[in-house]
Design an enzyme around this catalytic site. Structure first.
Site, mmCIF file in Angstrom:
data_model
loop_
_atom_site.group_PDB
_atom_site.id
_atom_site.type_symbol
_atom_site.label_atom_id
_atom_site.label_comp_id
_atom_site.label_asym_id
_atom_site.label_seq_id
_atom_site.Cartn_x
_atom_site.Cartn_y
_atom_site.Cartn_z
ATOM 1 N N ASP A 101 54.605 36.225 32.662
ATOM 2 C CA ASP A 101 55.333 35.860 31.449
ATOM 3 C C ASP A 101 56.848 35.978 31.667
ATOM 4 O OD1 ASP A 101 52.941 35.509 30.133
ATOM 5 O OD2 ASP A 101 52.915 37.559 29.337
HETATM 6 N N1 URA Z 1 49.168 39.534 31.701
HETATM 7 C C1 URA Z 1 50.129 39.381 30.769
HETATM 8 O O1 URA Z 1 49.919 39.674 29.605
HETATM 9 N N2 URA Z 1 51.309 38.892 31.164
HETATM 10 C C2 URA Z 1 51.610 38.587 32.431
HETATM 11 O O2 URA Z 1 52.724 38.162 32.722
HETATM 12 C C3 URA Z 1 50.600 38.756 33.404
HETATM 13 C C4 URA Z 1 49.379 39.230 33.008
#
Ligand code: URA
Length: 237
Positions: A101
């Site tokens: 993310d």
């Molecule tokens: N899970 C999440 O919630 N965010 C990420 O960036 C990777 C795995």
């Protein structure tokens, strides 16, 4: 034998979509003859010219990046935010293996090797990924138990391989939980904790398969060694 548009795109000449356009508009020849059919298959020995430029097999590159916050891990972004590929100094068309993310930090591989990327991202390969999540309150022993036995997200259970509470700050009512999972659904770690009533204030990925961040600082990257690439290819079996 591989599809012509795939070979052109993997050479780094252009995107696959652009390659399809070029083929359809008669700008591509194979062994001296114009080929305008998209499904055409070619081998490594065929001589391919695109707009009269010879297509060479591009060298494969592999990078391990410590992704900082505030960077998207997609190759295109509709909001024109900083992209993960902007952090790597290369003229190759690389892309990330999976996603982190915008606000997640940590380990991510970038490569132009589509075969390896597909292997590592395939759910059947069960590549382990370890994250450290800072939660908005201390996790209860009962929720730790539930987490370890797996929680349903969109009707599919996410069962962590390992869960370890690393740090508990009762004064600030926060804690750090290390969680190892094999799946790669979007926002999966945040969703797992949210389903138990916790918000993830900070998330970092510390391990991917056997790879660790070691001393890579935020925004720094290094090339994978040949040995590491070979070891990642072992997931193909
Ligand atoms: N899970 C999440 O919630 N965010 C990420 O960036 C990777 C795995």
């Amino acid at each position: 034998m591989e599809r012509l548009q795939k070979v052109i795109a993997e050479s780094g000449y252009c995107s696959r979509r652009k390659a399809e356009e070029l083929i359809s508009s008669g700008k591509v020849s194979v062994n001296g003859s114009i080929v305008s059919e998209l499904g055409t298959k070619v081998s490594g020995d065929d001589i391919i010219l695109v707009e009269n430029n010879p297509i060479k097999k591009e060298d494969k590159v592999y990078y391990l990046l410590n992704k900082p916050r505030g960077v998207v891990s997609t190759v295109d972004d509709e909001f024109d935010r900083k992209k993960i590929t902007d952090l790597i100094d290369t003229d190759k068309r690389i892309y990330p293996v999976g996603r982190l993310d915008y606000d997640t930090t940590g380990i991510i591989i970038l490569t132009n090797d589509g075969e390896l990327a597909n292997i590592l991202m395939h759910p059947s390969k069960s590549v382990e990924k370890t994250y450290v999540a800072k939660l908005n309150k201390v996790i209860t022993p009962k929720d730790q138990m539930i987490l370890k036995s797996g929680v349903k997200i969109d009707d599919v259970k996410c069962i962590p391989t390992r869960v370890k509470v690393k740090n508990v700050d009762t004064k600030k009512d926060t804690c750090l939980v290390e969680i190892t999972i094999v799946e790669g659904r979007n926002h999966i770690v945040k969703r797992v904790f949210e389903s138990l009533g916790y918000l993830v204030d900070k998330l970092t990925r510390t391990e991917y398969a056997f790879l660790r961040l070691d001393n890579l600082k935020s925004g720094e990257y290094r090339e994978l060694t040949t040995k590491e690439v070979k070891k990642l290819y072992e997931y193909k079996r």
